[in-house]
Every structure is written in C-alpha cells, then in structure tokens.
Design a protein around this motif. Structure first.
Motif, PDB file in Angstrom:
ATOM      1  N   ALA A 215       0.686  -1.038  -0.130  1.00  0.00           N
ATOM      2  CA  ALA A 215       0.025  -0.043  -0.036  1.00  0.00           C
ATOM      3  C   ALA A 215       0.839   1.244   0.020  1.00  0.00           C
ATOM      4  O   ALA A 215       0.629   2.281  -0.886  1.00  0.00           O
ATOM      5  N   LEU A 216       2.011   1.068   0.750  1.00  0.00           N
ATOM      6  CA  LEU A 216       2.737   2.650   0.906  1.00  0.00           C
ATOM      7  C   LEU A 216       3.510   2.622  -0.335  1.00  0.00           C
ATOM      8  O   LEU A 216       3.786   4.014  -0.838  1.00  0.00           O
ATOM      9  N   ALA A 217       4.016   1.428  -0.972  1.00  0.00           N
ATOM     10  CA  ALA A 217       4.615   1.722  -2.148  1.00  0.00           C
ATOM     11  C   ALA A 217       3.666   2.328  -3.356  1.00  0.00           C
ATOM     12  O   ALA A 217       4.204   2.853  -4.256  1.00  0.00           O
ATOM     13  N   ALA A 218       2.414   1.735  -3.188  1.00  0.00           N
ATOM     14  CA  ALA A 218       1.557   2.403  -4.473  1.00  0.00           C
ATOM     15  C   ALA A 218       1.309   3.769  -4.065  1.00  0.00           C
ATOM     16  O   ALA A 218       1.160   4.614  -5.173  1.00  0.00           O
ATOM     17  N   VAL A 219       1.040   4.174  -3.047  1.00  0.00           N
ATOM     18  CA  VAL A 219       0.810   5.375  -2.512  1.00  0.00           C
ATOM     19  C   VAL A 219       1.774   6.386  -3.084  1.00  0.00           C
ATOM     20  O   VAL A 219       1.880   7.557  -3.688  1.00  0.00           O
ATOM     21  N   LEU A 305       3.026  10.527   0.657  1.00  0.00           N
ATOM     22  CA  LEU A 305       2.377  11.580   0.150  1.00  0.00           C
ATOM     23  C   LEU A 305       3.254  12.760  -0.332  1.00  0.00           C
ATOM     24  O   LEU A 305       2.827  13.934  -0.665  1.00  0.00           O
ATOM     25  N   GLU A 306       4.590  12.774  -0.108  1.00  0.00           N
ATOM     26  CA  GLU A 306       5.634  13.626  -0.348  1.00  0.00           C
ATOM     27  C   GLU A 306       5.437  15.102   0.567  1.00  0.00           C
ATOM     28  O   GLU A 306       5.661  15.975   0.247  1.00  0.00           O
ATOM     29  N   VAL A 307       5.038  14.727   1.844  1.00  0.00           N
ATOM     30  CA  VAL A 307       5.031  15.831   3.072  1.00  0.00           C
ATOM     31  C   VAL A 307       6.534  15.889   3.480  1.00  0.00           C
ATOM     32  O   VAL A 307       7.284  14.828   3.691  1.00  0.00           O
ATOM     33  N   GLU A 308       6.936  17.120   3.636  1.00  0.00           N
ATOM     34  CA  GLU A 308       8.349  17.397   4.387  1.00  0.00           C
ATOM     35  C   GLU A 308       7.809  17.171   5.938  1.00  0.00           C
ATOM     36  O   GLU A 308       7.328  18.282   6.510  1.00  0.00           O
ATOM     37  N   THR A 309       8.253  16.210   6.411  1.00  0.00           N
ATOM     38  CA  THR A 309       7.771  16.041   7.782  1.00  0.00           C
ATOM     39  C   THR A 309       8.919  16.519   8.916  1.00  0.00           C
ATOM     40  O   THR A 309       8.463  16.632  10.093  1.00  0.00           O
TER      41      THR A 309
END
Length: 401
Positions: A215-219, A305-309
């Motif tokens: 799932a994470l790889a897909a997202v 989701l490409e958020v800078e965390t």
C-alpha cells in the motif's frame, strides 16, 4: 491477529504488453471469448489490435460493447445467459472499472447459473468463474487484480459487492497505450479512486506488514507519477500510475477498504454519484479520522504523500497528509467537496444511516432498515477506527460546499 495475503493473478506490464493477449488466452485454454468493453473504448485503435491478436491466436471472438458508468445486474445476467448459450469459455475485458466489473460479473453468473444479485456478498457462489483476462484502460480501479466486483441493482437502487477467491481474474495486462487517448478530466477520476485504495488499505484494522508494504509503495508511486500521468504526454508516468493502481488493489484486496467506500456507497446507490467522486472527496477526512488512532503510521504515510515532515508534530503531519491530497486534487482538477446538488443537505442524515451496512454486506444490505440505526450505531467497516452514524453525518456535512 491472524492475517493472510493472496494474489493469484498473473500480471504482464510495460509498453507493448497488450501484444501478449493472444498468448495469454491460449495459455488459459480459451477457444471462444466474450470481449467486454464500452462504446468509447471499442472505437480505439488498441481495442482493434487486441481483437486482431486474439483472432491471430486462433480464438473466436464475440463482443459486448454496451457497458455504462456502472456495472449493471441486467447487463450481467443477460450476457451470462448468452455466454452459456453460445459456448463461450473465457471473458476478456478492455475498459475501466465498470467494464471489468461487468465482465467479472458475467464470468461469475455464467458458471454459477443464478442472477448476479444472488451472487453478491462474500463468497456467495460455489463454482469458479470463467477464465478472465483484464486490460485496464484507466489507472484506475485495480479491478484487474481484484476478486471483487461492484454492481448496481437498478431496481432497488443499491450498489452491491460480490466476490471471493473463485472470482480472481487469471491475467492482467498493464500497457500505457491504453491511457493515451484518455482526456485529462476523465483520467483524474480513476486515478483518485486508485489512491483511495492504497490509503484505505494502509488504514485498515486488518492490515499486515505485507499489505502495508504494498500500500505504501503504491501511494508513493501514485504521488510521484499521478500529475505527470494526467497533465502531460508521459508514457513512463502512465505506466507507473497503472502499476501503482494495480498494487493499491492488491493491498486493499487483502486488507479491505474502509470508511471512504462505506460512506460513498449510499451516495452512489441513492444519489447516482459517480464512485470516484464519492470516495475521493471523503478521502482527506477519512485519513484524518483514522490516523488519530494509528500514531506509528502517520509519518510513513506523510512521507509517501511527499510531505516534508521535519519539525512537524504528529497532529501537524496528519493535517499535512489531508492537505497533500487536496493539493494533488487541485493540480489534476478533482473537486474537494460535494455540491449541494450531489449531496443535498436535507439528505445527509439519511445517507449516514444508509451507510451502516458497509461495503461488504452484499445483498443483505437490502434488508437493512435505516430507521433501526441511531447516532451511536457503528458503520460496518474494517477500518482501524470505529465510526458512528453521528461521526459519519459530521463528515458528510463538512464535505458539502
């Protein structure tokens, strides 16, 4: 907790993969196939190429090109009878989710000899569906690797889900050529649907390390490729988006789907809202709702989701996840709210009550009486956090613009 992971579908992907369709049909011992499509797809060059490849492999071809926005029980039952009558031994689908769900339903009905409505629910048929080859033309529903089919009962205005291990497609062909003629505004809808599959699988209460990894790889792949796939002539991005869509459904096929799909179902059945609009508008709210009880999953989803965390608190990362989805929607022209016409405010309470049976009730949903539910009634869903009718109502209210 005991978990399982099962994926029997053979997947052939890459530019030029469609040329393998004749070989795959022969491998599956098909001799006469029903090719299921819709009026738009059946007019495309790649559709003609697929038919030629099947004929070149010595396979007789019959056609059904009349699929619509939803897979309809009436179409499925009629074509299931036709398949039996004409001695057809395989189903080939070229199209989006509705086409593939229609074809899957036909393959189920043809061997089980009962109406599609009687096959809905989990494992409510005994015979393996006819052999199936799926060629998705959107990225997409992921139905090409799914045991489930979602159909519309036009008489009772219900969206019903049916399936089980006996209805997995046998082969899926992922070729970016099928996406080239797709208008941008059309491509955005299935792309958002696919994103919901990956996210909801990750937020499931029955997720496992296996499903989380897929799932994470897909997202991650969707977040990186979706904009270019829709907004530019980029075959590599299209291919990545097809593969991500497929992976997302592999994940949710094992971890199941959550509140976005459960809440969207009555909107689709009773208000005729297209499926991607329902699940897509709900997704940012579903993310925030479920991540509140999944602290260990917040940062991985945010990063996918490409958020800078860096420097963000957990709560800020949850908000950033929802914001990242909305920003993606803005870039591909997808709405973040329902219009009052799509979801009238005076029907919000009714829709929350009708969501109670959830996605996996199948035909049993027809026996549910919304009057039997109340504010604290739980929406049936495998999602990590339980949701009440009142909470569903509040989410619906926030979704209407």
């Amino acid at each position: 907790m005991i978990t399982s992971f099962y994926m029997p579908t053979r997947i052939v992907s890459g530019s030029g993969a469609l040329a393998t369709i004749g070989m795959l049909a022969r491998d599956l011992k098909m001799t006469r196939v029903l090719v299921v499509s819709d009026p738009v797809i059946s007019a495309q060059g790649f559709h003609a190429d697929a038919l030629a490849a099947l004929s070149g492999a010595g396979i007789a071809v019959a056609r059904f090109d009349e699929c619509g926005i939803d897979a309809r029980c009436s179409h499925i039952d009629d074509q299931g009878e036709r398949v039996r009558r004409e001695g057809i031994d395989g189903v080939v689908c070229l199209g989006g989710g509705s086409v593939m769900c229609t074809g899957k339903g036909i393959a189920i009905v043809a061997t089980n000899r009962k109406p599609m409505a009687d096959c809905t629910g989990v494992g409510r048929f005994d015979r393996k569906a006819l052999p199936m080859i799926m060629v998705p033309t959107t990225a997409g529903s992921g139905s090409e690797v799914s045991q489930w089919t979602i159909v519309k009962d036009e008489v009772r205005h219900l969206k019903l889900l049916g399936g089980g291990p006996l209805s997995f497609p046998d082969a899926a062909i992922l070729d970016p050529v099928t996406l080239r003629s797709l208008p941008m505004h059309v491509a955005a809808l299935p792309a958002v649907d696919a994103l919901t599959h990956g996210v909801e699988a990750y937020l499931s209460g029955i997720a496992s390390p296996l499903t989380d990894a897929v799932a994470l790889a897909a997202v991650r792949l969707q977040a990186a490729s979706l904009r270019a796939s829709i907004n530019s002539d980029d075959d590599r991005a299209r291919e990545d988006n097809l593969v991500a869509s497929c992976m997302a459904n592999i994940a949710c096929g094992n971890a199941r789907l959550g509140h976005g799909h459960a809440l969207s179902l009555p909107l689709e059945g009773h208000l005729d809202l297209p499926h991607p609009y329902g699940v897509g508008v709900l997704l940012p709210h579903v993310i925030a709702f479920n991540l509140a009880v999944l602290p260990a999953k917040v940062r991985p989803l945010a990063e996918a989701l490409e958020v800078e965390t860096a420097g963000l608190s957990r709560q800020e990362m949850i908000a950033a996840c929802a914001d990242a989805v909305r920003a993606l929607y803005a870039d591909i022209g997808f709405p973040t709210r329902f219009t009052p016409e799509q979801l009238p405010r005076d029907r919000v309470r009714e829709m929350a009550l009708r969501a109670v049976p959830g996605l996996y009730a199948g035909i049993a949903a027809k026996d549910f009486d919304p009057a039997s539910a109340h504010d604290r009634t739980i929406i049936a869903s495998p999602a990590a956090r339980r949701m009440t009718v009142r909470q569903a109502e509040e989410i619906f209210e926030r979704c209407v613009g």
